[in-house]
Design an enzyme around this catalytic site. Structure first.
Site, PDB file in Angstrom:
ATOM      1  N   THR A  15       0.839  -1.209   0.000  1.00  0.00           N
ATOM      2  CA  THR A  15       0.000   0.000   0.000  1.00  0.00           C
ATOM      3  C   THR A  15       0.872   1.256   0.000  1.00  0.00           C
ATOM      4  OG1 THR A  15      -1.629  -1.221   1.267  1.00  0.00           O
ATOM      5  CG2 THR A  15      -1.864   1.171   1.250  1.00  0.00           C
ATOM      6  N   GLU A 130       8.198  10.479   9.397  1.00  0.00           N
ATOM      7  CA  GLU A 130       6.954  11.257   9.488  1.00  0.00           C
ATOM      8  C   GLU A 130       5.706  10.389   9.297  1.00  0.00           C
ATOM      9  OE1 GLU A 130       6.632  14.926  10.033  1.00  0.00           O
ATOM     10  OE2 GLU A 130       4.771  13.915  10.540  1.00  0.00           O
ATOM     11  N   VAL A 133       3.431   8.138  12.201  1.00  0.00           N
ATOM     12  CA  VAL A 133       2.338   8.599  13.069  1.00  0.00           C
ATOM     13  C   VAL A 133       1.334   9.384  12.234  1.00  0.00           C
ATOM     14  CG1 VAL A 133       1.687  10.000  15.065  1.00  0.00           C
ATOM     15  CG2 VAL A 133       3.879   8.782  15.059  1.00  0.00           C
ATOM     16  N   GLY A 135      -0.239   8.855   9.477  1.00  0.00           N
ATOM     17  CA  GLY A 135      -0.160   8.795   8.004  1.00  0.00           C
ATOM     18  C   GLY A 135       0.214  10.100   7.330  1.00  0.00           C
ATOM     19  N   ILE A 137      -0.727  13.137   7.909  1.00  0.00           N
ATOM     20  CA  ILE A 137      -0.752  14.381   8.698  1.00  0.00           C
ATOM     21  C   ILE A 137       0.666  14.739   9.150  1.00  0.00           C
ATOM     22  CG2 ILE A 137      -1.681  15.546  10.743  1.00  0.00           C
ATOM     23  CD1 ILE A 137      -3.943  13.497  10.770  1.00  0.00           C
ATOM     24  N   LYS A 206       1.908   4.684  18.101  1.00  0.00           N
ATOM     25  CA  LYS A 206       2.005   6.062  17.601  1.00  0.00           C
ATOM     26  C   LYS A 206       2.131   7.039  18.772  1.00  0.00           C
ATOM     27  CE  LYS A 206      -0.780   4.836  13.554  1.00  0.00           C
ATOM     28  NZ  LYS A 206      -2.163   4.694  13.080  1.00  0.00           N
ATOM     29  N   GLY A 303      -3.560   5.048   4.231  1.00  0.00           N
ATOM     30  CA  GLY A 303      -3.889   4.952   2.812  1.00  0.00           C
ATOM     31  C   GLY A 303      -2.677   5.192   1.943  1.00  0.00           C
TER      32      GLY A 303
HETATM   33  P1  NAP Z   1       1.735  -3.993   2.834  1.00  0.00           P
HETATM   34  O1  NAP Z   1       0.696  -3.465   1.923  1.00  0.00           O
HETATM   35  O2  NAP Z   1       1.479  -5.290   3.531  1.00  0.00           O
HETATM   36  O3  NAP Z   1       3.085  -4.132   1.971  1.00  0.00           O
HETATM   37  C1  NAP Z   1       4.251  -4.703   2.479  1.00  0.00           C
HETATM   38  C2  NAP Z   1       5.270  -4.798   1.338  1.00  0.00           C
HETATM   39  O4  NAP Z   1       6.521  -5.182   1.886  1.00  0.00           O
HETATM   40  C3  NAP Z   1       4.931  -5.834   0.273  1.00  0.00           C
HETATM   41  O5  NAP Z   1       5.340  -5.356  -0.974  1.00  0.00           O
HETATM   42  C4  NAP Z   1       5.776  -7.052   0.687  1.00  0.00           C
HETATM   43  O6  NAP Z   1       6.178  -7.825  -0.431  1.00  0.00           O
HETATM   44  C5  NAP Z   1       6.992  -6.370   1.254  1.00  0.00           C
HETATM   45  N1  NAP Z   1       7.644  -7.177   2.286  1.00  0.00           N
HETATM   46  C6  NAP Z   1       7.157  -7.494   3.506  1.00  0.00           C
HETATM   47  N2  NAP Z   1       8.033  -8.245   4.183  1.00  0.00           N
HETATM   48  C7  NAP Z   1       9.109  -8.414   3.373  1.00  0.00           C
HETATM   49  C8  NAP Z   1      10.333  -9.082   3.486  1.00  0.00           C
HETATM   50  N3  NAP Z   1      10.653  -9.772   4.588  1.00  0.00           N
HETATM   51  N4  NAP Z   1      11.207  -9.027   2.454  1.00  0.00           N
HETATM   52  C9  NAP Z   1      10.898  -8.344   1.335  1.00  0.00           C
HETATM   53  N5  NAP Z   1       9.741  -7.675   1.150  1.00  0.00           N
HETATM   54  C10 NAP Z   1       8.845  -7.715   2.162  1.00  0.00           C
HETATM   55  O7  NAP Z   1       2.108  -2.949   3.979  1.00  0.00           O
HETATM   56  P2  NAP Z   1       1.744  -1.380   4.011  1.00  0.00           P
HETATM   57  O8  NAP Z   1       0.332  -1.211   4.411  1.00  0.00           O
HETATM   58  O9  NAP Z   1       2.227  -0.739   2.790  1.00  0.00           O
HETATM   59  O10 NAP Z   1       2.609  -0.913   5.285  1.00  0.00           O
HETATM   60  C11 NAP Z   1       3.990  -0.740   5.194  1.00  0.00           C
HETATM   61  C12 NAP Z   1       4.495   0.000   6.434  1.00  0.00           C
HETATM   62  O11 NAP Z   1       3.905   1.285   6.507  1.00  0.00           O
HETATM   63  C13 NAP Z   1       4.175  -0.672   7.773  1.00  0.00           C
HETATM   64  O12 NAP Z   1       5.235  -0.432   8.652  1.00  0.00           O
HETATM   65  C14 NAP Z   1       2.935   0.073   8.234  1.00  0.00           C
HETATM   66  O13 NAP Z   1       2.761   0.051   9.628  1.00  0.00           O
HETATM   67  C15 NAP Z   1       3.251   1.460   7.747  1.00  0.00           C
HETATM   68  N6  NAP Z   1       2.076   2.321   7.554  1.00  0.00           N
HETATM   69  C16 NAP Z   1       1.075   1.899   6.763  1.00  0.00           C
HETATM   70  C17 NAP Z   1      -0.014   2.727   6.523  1.00  0.00           C
HETATM   71  C18 NAP Z   1      -1.123   2.321   5.612  1.00  0.00           C
HETATM   72  O14 NAP Z   1      -2.021   3.127   5.377  1.00  0.00           O
HETATM   73  N7  NAP Z   1      -1.108   1.118   5.055  1.00  0.00           N
HETATM   74  C19 NAP Z   1      -0.063   3.988   7.152  1.00  0.00           C
HETATM   75  C20 NAP Z   1       1.006   4.406   7.958  1.00  0.00           C
HETATM   76  C21 NAP Z   1       2.079   3.548   8.149  1.00  0.00           C
HETATM   77  P3  NAP Z   1       5.386  -9.171  -0.851  1.00  0.00           P
HETATM   78  O15 NAP Z   1       4.043  -8.717  -1.335  1.00  0.00           O
HETATM   79  O16 NAP Z   1       6.206  -9.750  -1.934  1.00  0.00           O
HETATM   80  O17 NAP Z   1       5.304 -10.018   0.396  1.00  0.00           O
HETATM   81  N1  HSE Z   2      -4.308   0.625  10.861  1.00  0.00           N
HETATM   82  C1  HSE Z   2      -4.077   2.031  10.942  1.00  0.00           C
HETATM   83  C2  HSE Z   2      -5.382   2.767  11.216  1.00  0.00           C
HETATM   84  C3  HSE Z   2      -3.472   2.617   9.696  1.00  0.00           C
HETATM   85  O1  HSE Z   2      -6.470   2.174  11.174  1.00  0.00           O
HETATM   86  O2  HSE Z   2      -5.308   3.965  11.483  1.00  0.00           O
HETATM   87  C4  HSE Z   2      -1.997   2.428   9.632  1.00  0.00           C
HETATM   88  O3  HSE Z   2      -1.358   3.249  10.600  1.00  0.00           O
END
Ligand code: NAP
Ligand code: HSE
Length: 428
Positions: A15, A130, A133, A135, A137, A206, A303
């Protein structure tokens, strides 16, 4: 200004990684003007390359960390894969090799942030986070820089979008928790395993990061008291309205009376408070500083593009610092070592809903028990009656948590008390 190419490696293309990729592609031409150099995503680490073959040029994809860490042309590592390991090891190795790091990883930063920032400092590297915490903001940079002239005494926020969405549905549509959670799952807000959101762990991580920065003192996730929203009922939300309040999952951090308080729990907050009107999956962080007074930061806490926006902002900062040879300018801001209080030592007002035997003397006995424990009642209402059982709502004045909970232990064992249905902290 000298123009060159800054090479970036993405660790993860999910994502957030996908959002970062799209933003950098879209902004390609402006980047030179913004940072004085081109920005190129030269490698992307994933586990399953085939999954991403139609999204990016195949030669950029790798499943081998060694191809990235050993590439001396890569300047900036963007860790958006999540989890503690191997992300933590990759970040350490990158910093030790003098590569700058941008991460969105709150799970990691909330437990190992101080250690990683020390490694970054020792190697004159940037480690920016940044997006970890709230996203999209901006809140970490404002706390470290724009509000740097303040003594901040309180940071509090709605920092989990999934739970705010669920509580909004329970409030506006009268849904019960399980139905609202199902809707959040169907709409893709809640994860397949929503435990970290529902139980307050995501918000707790966070909050630990926010508290450390706001109070210049180390706070980790293990210091944060967390309580989730699964016990909140539509009835409590209705009663909260009658009291002029909304129920929100708040992360509350205070630096008062010789200690830091860090807690995440469902909270009744007056409807007039700016956080009360933050709805759906939106996030907001409210800050009180001695100079700025109150300030609130509002927007999308998760997101693809909102989170990508925060990550790309960090990448731009790293690239600008590289242009002026001043990386590592803003690292760990902790110069205090303030103790963190146990939840029992914190104060709050409490809402209690319970079922009592409806006979003369019951309320007097209850009030007497609270009184003998120095718990002062600010409001007591009899809501409904069924047979010889009455439903009663009590709101206390501010009291030490330990004192209140000790009284509740005794009260819940009294024969006239049929059920303690809910206890919710009230924020004034
Ligand atoms: P995600 O959609 O699950 O994507 C994770 C990605 O990392 C995938 O491409 C996966 O590849 C790769 N990956 C995971 N483990 C790996 C490994 N051991 N070696 C190589 N590649 C690996 O996760 P996301 O939602 O983008 O979140 C990523 C980070 O951002 C997390 O720390 C999350 O807490 C943070 N975050 C997310 C959001 C949000 O809105 N989603 C908001 C704020 C912060 P494969 O598909 O090949 O497994
Ligand atoms: N799972 C979180 C939320 C998004 O619902 O706010 C990633 O920080």
């Amino acid at each position: 200004m000298e123009q060159n190419i800054r090479k970036v490696a993405l660790l993860g293309m999910g994502t957030v990684g996908g959002g970062v990729y799209k933003i950098i592609e879209k902004q390609k031409d402006q980047m030179v003007c913004k940072i004085g150099s081109e920005l190129e995503i030269s490698k992307i680490l994933v586990r399953n390359k085939a999954k991403y073959a139609d999204k990016v040029a195949p030669e950029k994809l790798t499943d081998q960390w060694s191809e990235i860490i050993n590439d001396d042309n890569i300047d900036i590592i963007v860790e958006v894969m999540g989890g503690i390991e191997p992300a933590g090891t990759y970040i350490k190795e990158a910093l030790l090799k003098g590569k700058h790091v941008v991460t969105a990883n709150k799970d990691l930063m909330a437990v190992q942030g101080h250690e990683l920032l020390d490694i970054a400092k020792a190697n004159n590297c940037d480690l920016l986070f940044e997006a970890a915490v709230a996203g999209g903001i901006p809140i970490i940079r404002p706390l470290k820089q724009c509000l740097g002239g303040n003594e901040i005494t309180e940071v509090m926020g709605i920092i989990n979008g999934t739970t705010n969405f669920i509580l909004t549905k329970m409030t506006e549509d009268g849904m019960e928790f399980a139905d609202a959670l199902q809707l959040a799952t169907d709409l893709g807000y809640a994860e397949a395993d929503p435990t970290a959101d529902i139980e307050g762990y995501d918000a707790g991580r966070k909050l630990a990061i926010l508290a450390s920065i706001a109070f210049h003192s180390p706070v980790t996730f293990h210091d944060v008291y967390t309580e989730g929203i699964s016990k909140i009922t539509a009835k409590d939300i209705r009663y909260a309205h009658e009291l002029g309040c909304e129920i929100k999952l708040l992360g509350i951090a205070k630096n008062i009376e010789n200690g830091i308080e860090v807690k995440v729990h469902p909270t009744m907050i007056p409807s007039s408070h700016p956080l009360a009107s933050v709805k759906d999956s939106f996030n907001a962080v409210f800050v009180h500083g001695d100079a700025v007074d109150d300030a609130m930061f509002y927007g999308r806490g998760a997101g693809e593009l909102p989170t990508g926006s925060a990550v790309v902002g960090d990448i731009i900062d790293v690239a600008r610092n590289m242009q002026f040879n001043c990386n590592g300018r803003i690292g760990c801001s902790c110069y205090n070592n303030i103790p963190v209080k146990d939840i029992g030592e914190t104060k709050s007002s409490y809402y209690v809903r319970m079922k009592l035997e409806d006979r003369a003397g019951t309320l007097a006995a209850l009030a007497g028990l609270f009184g003998s424990n120095d718990v002062s009642i600010s409001m007591l209402l009899q809501k409904t009656k069924q047979g010889n059982t009455a439903e009663v709502v009590i709101v206390t004045y501010d009291v030490l948590e330990k004192q209140f909970m000790d009284s509740m232990t005794v009260i819940s064992n009294m024969s006239m008390v049929k059920e303690v249905s809910s206890i919710i902290r009230v924020y004034h």
